[in-house]
Design an enzyme around this catalytic site. Structure first.
Site, PDB file in Angstrom:
ATOM      1  N   HIS A 179      -6.568  -6.115  -1.921  1.00 43.26           N
ATOM      2  CA  HIS A 179      -5.604  -4.008  -1.646  1.00 43.26           C
ATOM      3  C   HIS A 179      -4.117  -4.768  -1.152  1.00 43.26           C
ATOM      4  O   HIS A 179      -2.986  -4.675  -1.319  1.00 43.26           O
ATOM      5  CB  HIS A 179      -5.896  -3.257  -1.557  1.00 43.26           C
ATOM      6  CG  HIS A 179      -5.336  -1.685  -1.070  1.00 43.26           C
ATOM      7  ND1 HIS A 179      -4.211  -1.622  -2.127  1.00 43.26           N
ATOM      8  CD2 HIS A 179      -4.691  -1.556  -0.008  1.00 43.26           C
ATOM      9  CE1 HIS A 179      -3.780  -0.468  -1.551  1.00 43.26           C
ATOM     10  NE2 HIS A 179      -3.995  -0.897  -0.585  1.00 43.26           N
ATOM     11  N   SER A 217       0.656  -1.155  -0.023  1.00 41.33           N
ATOM     12  CA  SER A 217       0.353   0.254  -0.386  1.00 41.33           C
ATOM     13  C   SER A 217       1.046   1.503   0.328  1.00 41.33           C
ATOM     14  O   SER A 217       1.564   1.356  -0.545  1.00 41.33           O
ATOM     15  CB  SER A 217      -1.053  -0.066   1.219  1.00 41.33           C
ATOM     16  OG  SER A 217      -2.089   0.951   0.980  1.00 41.33           O
ATOM     17  N   ASP A 267      -7.870  -4.860  -6.844  1.00 45.14           N
ATOM     18  CA  ASP A 267      -7.969  -4.357  -5.163  1.00 45.14           C
ATOM     19  C   ASP A 267      -7.883  -3.369  -6.696  1.00 45.14           C
ATOM     20  O   ASP A 267      -7.996  -2.441  -8.307  1.00 45.14           O
ATOM     21  CB  ASP A 267      -6.349  -4.033  -5.000  1.00 45.14           C
ATOM     22  CG  ASP A 267      -6.088  -2.903  -4.627  1.00 45.14           C
ATOM     23  OD1 ASP A 267      -6.557  -1.934  -4.088  1.00 45.14           O
ATOM     24  OD2 ASP A 267      -4.835  -2.257  -4.580  1.00 45.14           O
TER      25      ASP A 267
END
Length: 470
Positions: free
Chosen positions: A447, A182, A394
């Site tokens: 994600h 991330s 994602d």
């Protein structure tokens, strides 16, 4: 006759060296053998502690160090930055690639329980999970005037790694990788440059830096946002007619769209209407309310929470507790804020008023690095290995964004697009480049890919660390 002894120059030099060595050590470290909520002694080596960064902010960064369950003296050591910014290393420990996870069961007022993760990356590597920057997890700053930022976080991350290795020199020769997912895609590549700069400047601490791993990484503000509309179309969230219209009317510029372009603005509004009910971290999962058990009011608030949900987010049978990933997140709040748990982890009293899994709202964070692409180029020229992987469902950082900026590096392909397999099944697709970079998608993952596909991600990481093709 009275004699007066004066210290020799050699003694003073030795004393100075001892003082310097002591001052560079981590301020505290403790071995954790038992954890509340886990039945019996921990079957692995866990150390927790703080590292004093020594900057003007008085940053004290908390960490969880798990020794490899294989060969700690030989296996690689990974420094893991969870992202956010503001997401605790404990989130990765219990929800992604660490050795523990929560048993998801209905909360009854007792402490949530823990179980072992059979696909923990600690099976083959040492891992230091870090709470960074200050204000994240159990990390804090003694100077409340200090504000974290991208550039400051990268610098603090480098100082942390260096100081931690000074205090754990038996791991200094282990292959070292910096890793995360991330938002850490913004802060990790500069840490790599700091490491190389330190080595080239004649730093006495020769770090055996081999490369980095990044999952669904935020990398470039333009690429990350501009890729969302093509991704949404490819995933059947937008009709072909709407996609062709917005592409034509916006000229392919969705993030930096001209505000005076009325038709483009209308199309973007239609796109927003089509996608606003989608769960961004994983488009196939339900979009659930992110609830925290502040003041232990979850059970009392259940009915009121349900009533405050928008109509399109309500469920016919109430809040789907066990169908929502956020329910597990809620359990982590109960566990990490328990006094006995904090005592077992050796958390300093009265330093953090409340543990928050992802403290993005309370950081006062300065976003001062809009792109890390230049750092990837720098690290590639240094011969750095890299594994960039993307959960392909994602919507926060779509794989199309990652694929696009990697292509922009203009490195030749050494192993073209092909499937990679786990247990005889397609686990994703991969491509390798001449700059020692491997890109891989993880089929069906969101994600934070290891959270959704733990077995596949463990197999991917194990092969890559062993220099085997996926």
């Amino acid at each position: 006759m009275e004699f007066q002894l004066s210290p020799s120059p050699c003694f003073l030099l030795l004393l100075l060296l001892l003082v310097l060595q002591f001052s560079s050590r981590v301020h505290s470290q403790s071995i954790v053998r038992y954890l509340p909520g886990f039945d019996g002694p921990l079957p692995f080596h866990l150390e927790t502690g703080y590292v004093s960064i020594g900057d003007a902010d008085g940053a004290e960064l908390f960490y969880y160090f798990f020794q490899s369950e294989n060969k700690p003296s030989d296996d690689p050591i990974l420094f893991w930055f969870t992202g956010g910014p503001g997401c605790s290393g404990l989130s990765a420990v219990t929800f992604e690639n660490g050795p523990l996870s929560f048993k998801i069961s209905k909360y009854n007022g007792s402490l949530p329980t823990l179980k072992l993760n059979p696909y923990s990356w600690t099976k083959v590597s040492n891992i230091v999970f870090l709470d960074a920057p200050p204000g994240t997890g159990f990390s804090y700053s003694r100077n409340l005037k200090g504000y974290p930022s991208d550039k400051k976080s990268s610098k603090q991350g480098y100082i942390f790694i260096r100081k931690w290795l000074v205090d754990h020199q038996k791991f200094l020769s282990n292959p070292l990788y910096i890793s995360g997912d991330s938002y850490s895609g913004i802060t990790i590549p500069p840490i790599g440059q700091y490491i190389f700069d330190g080595i080239e400047s004649g730093d006495e601490l020769l770090i055996n830096f081999k490369g980095y791993l990044l999952g669904n990484p935020k990398t470039d503000l333009y690429y990350d946002h501009n890729s969302k509309i093509p991704f949404a179309h490819g995933m059947a969230l937008l009709s072909t007619e709407l996609f062709e219209s917005v592409k034509k009317n916006c000229g392919g510029e969705y993030y930096n769209a001209d505000p005076e372009n009325v038709q483009c603005r209308k199309d973007l509004q239609l796109v927003s209407e089509c996608t606003k009910g989608v769960n961004d971290p994983h488009i196939l999962e339900p979009k659930c309310l992110l609830v925290t058990p502040k003041s232990n009011k979850w059970n009392k608030r259940r009915s009121s929470l349900e009533m405050t949900l928008p109509n399109n987010l309500r469920f016919p049978f109430g809040i789907p507790e066990f169908g929502c990933r956020s329910y597990g997140y809620m359990l982590s709040y109960y566990w990490a804020n328990d006094k006995e748990v904090q005592k077992a982890l050796h958390i300093r009293k009265d330093t953090v008023p409340e543990w928050i899994r992802c403290n993005q709202e309370g950081l006062n964070y300065l976003y001062d690095n809009i792109s890390s692409i230049g750092y990837h180029l720098y690290l590639s020229r240094k011969g750095c290995r890299s594994l960039i992987y993307s959960g392909d469902h994602d919507f926060l950082v779509p794989f199309l964004s990652t694929e696009t900026w990697i292509t922009s590096l203009n490195y030749s392909i050494t192993d073209d697009w092909r499937p990679w397999f786990v247990g005889g099944q397609v686990a994703g697709y991969t491509r390798s480049y001449a700059n020692n970079m491997t890109f891989a998608t993880v089929k069906g993952a969101g994600h934070t890919a290891p959270e959704y596909k733990p077995y596949e991600c463990f197999s991917m990481m194990k092969k890559w660390l062993s220099y085997e093709p996926l």
